[in-house]
Design a protein around this motif. Structure first.
Motif, mmCIF file in Angstrom:
data_model
loop_
_atom_site.group_PDB
_atom_site.id
_atom_site.type_symbol
_atom_site.label_atom_id
_atom_site.label_comp_id
_atom_site.label_asym_id
_atom_site.label_seq_id
_atom_site.Cartn_x
_atom_site.Cartn_y
_atom_site.Cartn_z
ATOM 1 N N THR A 5 0.824 -1.208 0.000
ATOM 2 C CA THR A 5 0.000 0.000 0.000
ATOM 3 C C THR A 5 0.860 1.260 0.000
ATOM 4 O OG1 THR A 5 -0.115 0.068 2.391
ATOM 5 C CG2 THR A 5 -1.794 -1.205 1.256
ATOM 6 N N LEU A 6 0.267 2.310 -0.453
ATOM 7 C CA LEU A 6 0.948 3.598 -0.510
ATOM 8 C C LEU A 6 0.394 4.491 0.593
ATOM 9 C CD1 LEU A 6 0.719 4.110 -4.353
ATOM 10 C CD2 LEU A 6 2.536 3.031 -3.038
ATOM 11 N N ASP A 7 1.283 5.201 1.237
ATOM 12 C CA ASP A 7 0.796 6.135 2.249
ATOM 13 C C ASP A 7 0.617 7.525 1.637
ATOM 14 O OD1 ASP A 7 3.288 7.231 2.030
ATOM 15 O OD2 ASP A 7 4.041 6.400 3.902
ATOM 16 N N ASP A 8 0.160 8.442 2.481
ATOM 17 C CA ASP A 8 -0.092 9.805 2.004
ATOM 18 C C ASP A 8 1.139 10.452 1.400
ATOM 19 O OD1 ASP A 8 -2.713 9.933 2.461
ATOM 20 O OD2 ASP A 8 -2.635 11.298 4.179
ATOM 21 N N THR A 9 2.281 10.168 2.013
ATOM 22 C CA THR A 9 3.527 10.754 1.497
ATOM 23 C C THR A 9 3.796 10.286 0.076
ATOM 24 O OG1 THR A 9 4.387 10.797 3.740
ATOM 25 C CG2 THR A 9 5.976 11.029 1.958
ATOM 26 N N ASP A 10 3.580 8.985 -0.171
ATOM 27 C CA ASP A 10 3.762 8.468 -1.525
ATOM 28 C C ASP A 10 2.864 9.202 -2.517
ATOM 29 O OD1 ASP A 10 5.699 6.408 -1.051
ATOM 30 O OD2 ASP A 10 4.140 5.261 -0.053
ATOM 31 N N LEU A 11 1.613 9.391 -2.123
ATOM 32 C CA LEU A 11 0.675 10.051 -3.031
ATOM 33 C C LEU A 11 1.059 11.506 -3.266
ATOM 34 C CD1 LEU A 11 -2.722 8.537 -1.848
ATOM 35 C CD2 LEU A 11 -1.299 7.870 -3.785
ATOM 36 N N GLN A 12 1.561 12.129 -2.209
ATOM 37 C CA GLN A 12 2.020 13.511 -2.353
ATOM 38 C C GLN A 12 3.178 13.591 -3.343
ATOM 39 O OE1 GLN A 12 2.412 14.775 1.915
ATOM 40 N NE2 GLN A 12 2.535 16.812 0.970
ATOM 41 N N ILE A 13 4.113 12.656 -3.194
ATOM 42 C CA ILE A 13 5.263 12.617 -4.091
ATOM 43 C C ILE A 13 4.793 12.369 -5.523
ATOM 44 C CG2 ILE A 13 7.323 11.298 -4.718
ATOM 45 C CD1 ILE A 13 7.744 10.799 -1.701
ATOM 46 N N LEU A 14 3.869 11.429 -5.669
ATOM 47 C CA LEU A 14 3.328 11.120 -6.991
ATOM 48 C C LEU A 14 2.703 12.360 -7.615
ATOM 49 C CD1 LEU A 14 2.684 8.909 -9.080
ATOM 50 C CD2 LEU A 14 0.544 8.503 -7.865
ATOM 51 N N GLN A 15 1.849 13.029 -6.859
ATOM 52 C CA GLN A 15 1.167 14.209 -7.365
ATOM 53 C C GLN A 15 2.177 15.275 -7.773
ATOM 54 O OE1 GLN A 15 -2.201 14.152 -7.930
ATOM 55 N NE2 GLN A 15 -1.437 15.849 -9.156
ATOM 56 N N CYS A 16 3.184 15.404 -6.935
ATOM 57 C CA CYS A 16 4.232 16.384 -7.163
ATOM 58 C C CYS A 16 4.960 16.106 -8.479
ATOM 59 C CB CYS A 16 5.193 16.291 -5.998
ATOM 60 S SG CYS A 16 6.109 17.758 -5.677
ATOM 61 N N LEU A 17 5.228 14.841 -8.739
ATOM 62 C CA LEU A 17 5.943 14.473 -9.958
ATOM 63 C C LEU A 17 5.059 14.549 -11.191
ATOM 64 C CD1 LEU A 17 8.113 11.486 -8.726
ATOM 65 C CD2 LEU A 17 8.897 13.748 -9.423
ATOM 66 N N ILE A 18 3.768 14.258 -11.024
ATOM 67 C CA ILE A 18 2.842 14.407 -12.142
ATOM 68 C C ILE A 18 2.828 15.871 -12.574
ATOM 69 C CG2 ILE A 18 0.407 14.383 -12.789
ATOM 70 C CD1 ILE A 18 0.124 11.909 -10.951
ATOM 71 N N ASP A 19 2.839 16.729 -11.583
ATOM 72 C CA ASP A 19 2.837 18.157 -11.860
ATOM 73 C C ASP A 19 4.109 18.588 -12.581
ATOM 74 O OD1 ASP A 19 1.727 20.798 -11.576
ATOM 75 O OD2 ASP A 19 3.327 21.163 -10.132
ATOM 76 N N ASN A 20 5.240 18.084 -12.106
ATOM 77 C CA ASN A 20 6.520 18.412 -12.738
ATOM 78 C C ASN A 20 7.532 17.345 -12.387
ATOM 79 O OD1 ASN A 20 8.893 19.382 -13.681
ATOM 80 N ND2 ASN A 20 8.988 21.132 -12.293
ATOM 81 N N SER A 21 7.780 16.476 -13.355
ATOM 82 C CA SER A 21 8.620 15.313 -13.067
ATOM 83 C C SER A 21 10.101 15.662 -12.973
ATOM 84 C CB SER A 21 8.413 14.228 -14.126
ATOM 85 O OG SER A 21 8.860 14.678 -15.386
ATOM 86 N N LEU A 22 10.448 16.914 -13.224
ATOM 87 C CA LEU A 22 11.854 17.310 -13.099
ATOM 88 C C LEU A 22 12.192 17.868 -11.729
ATOM 89 C CD1 LEU A 22 12.943 18.905 -16.457
ATOM 90 C CD2 LEU A 22 13.083 16.552 -15.672
ATOM 91 N N ARG A 23 11.177 18.029 -10.892
ATOM 92 C CA ARG A 23 11.460 18.512 -9.544
ATOM 93 C C ARG A 23 12.493 17.614 -8.880
ATOM 94 N NH1 ARG A 23 5.713 19.731 -8.079
ATOM 95 N NH2 ARG A 23 5.730 21.902 -8.692
ATOM 96 N N SER A 24 13.431 18.204 -8.198
ATOM 97 C CA SER A 24 14.475 17.388 -7.585
ATOM 98 C C SER A 24 13.926 16.696 -6.337
ATOM 99 C CB SER A 24 15.677 18.248 -7.218
ATOM 100 O OG SER A 24 15.404 18.992 -6.064
ATOM 101 N N HIS A 25 14.525 15.568 -6.039
ATOM 102 C CA HIS A 25 14.105 14.826 -4.851
ATOM 103 C C HIS A 25 14.265 15.667 -3.594
ATOM 104 C CE1 HIS A 25 15.008 10.853 -7.164
ATOM 105 N NE2 HIS A 25 13.941 11.477 -7.602
ATOM 106 N N LYS A 26 15.297 16.462 -3.608
ATOM 107 C CA LYS A 26 15.562 17.319 -2.454
ATOM 108 C C LYS A 26 14.409 18.309 -2.240
ATOM 109 C CE LYS A 26 19.178 20.526 -0.918
ATOM 110 N NZ LYS A 26 20.401 21.194 -1.411
ATOM 111 N N GLU A 27 13.989 18.932 -3.334
ATOM 112 C CA GLU A 27 12.901 19.913 -3.259
ATOM 113 C C GLU A 27 11.609 19.238 -2.790
ATOM 114 O OE1 GLU A 27 12.230 21.828 -7.002
ATOM 115 O OE2 GLU A 27 10.389 22.807 -6.291
#
Lengths: 142, 142
Positions: A5-27
């Motif tokens: 299962t995915l937690d909220d953090t995973d979904l947040q990360i997913l959403q973030c990358l859908i929005d802009n997949s070049l965002r750095s992991h650090k950001e």
DNA sequence: TTCATTTACTTTCATAGTGAAAGGAAATCG
DNA sequence: CGATTTCCTTTCACTATGAAAGTAAATGAA
């Protein structure tokens, strides 16, 4: 490996990358309160789980002359035409997306073309497999 | 700035990035016979020209429980319902994509939902603005 | 309880990708 | 003809990345 299962953090990360997949992991990490490396590990897991399939572009077909964007619902005229239709659809680059559907028709497809002439030619070919209904996109409003 | 037109190399780079936007400029450069930095400059130009809009993911909504994928054609019941319908559509995250169309109906939209119940609820709301025709995607075949 | 294992994180480090800057070759134009 | 422009390459400094090692908390078995 962990829980499927995915937690909220995973979904947040997913959403973030859908929005802009070049965002750095650090950001992203600053948003979700993790180190960049921890974000990287979760992204890798999303990949392994098949949630993330790949990385692609959001782009503008009309800027390269593909000004016509249309939706075509296809009604097959015979039960034997399916496989032929599918290989036809897969072979044509102007046919962007095809779905088997229930409801209206047998297949639904999205096409992008350079103009009315190209659309006319494509529809003529579709007629070999069945009838169709056409909707032209006037504007993508969302 | 240069010519507004794109040459074959630009289109090759574009296609390459659509396929996988994480490919390095250097790797793309080997394909199109340019240095990585030259590729980078062309990518920046594609951005400036508005051909490239952004970077995003190819991903799998059913892996996060969005198993229903449907296409809805909406027939507005009055001329005044348009703006209300648009703000409704824009406010709903399950409505992925909306187009103004000519042909069948007034609007076409793509929705993704967690199940039949959610679909039922959404369609009920759509009825406030007009009628609809529904097609469920059984499988994306291309 | 106590010890071992697992999970998920952080920190550190080596490597690779990136944009900026400088310089060069070919085309265009007065 | 020389000047300018365009597009490229090379070099360089910086940043993002994954791998590895170490830590802390949770889980589970004796």
């Amino acid at each position: 490996m962990a829980n499927q299962t995915l937690d909220d953090t995973d979904l947040q990360i997913l959403q973030c990358l859908i929005d802009n997949s070049l965002r750095s992991h650090k950001e992203i990490g600053q948003l979700v309160h993790l180190s960049g490396q921890a974000v990287g590990a979760r992204v890798r897991r999303l990949h392994d789980l098949g949630v993330i399939d790949g990385y692609t572009l959001r782009w503008n077909p009309d800027k390269i002359g593909q000004t016509v964007h249309a939706f075509v619902t296809v009604f097959m005229k015979s039960n034997t035409a399916h496989t032929a239709f599918l290989s036809f659809a897969r072979s044509r680059p102007e046919i962007i997306e095809v779905h088997r559907v229930s409801g209206e028709g047998c297949y639904w497809m999205r096409v992008r073309l350079s103009g009315g002439g190209a659309l006319n030619a494509l529809l003529d070919e579709v007629l070999a497999y069945g009838n169709y209904k056409l909707s032209l996109s006037i504007e993508m409003v969302k």
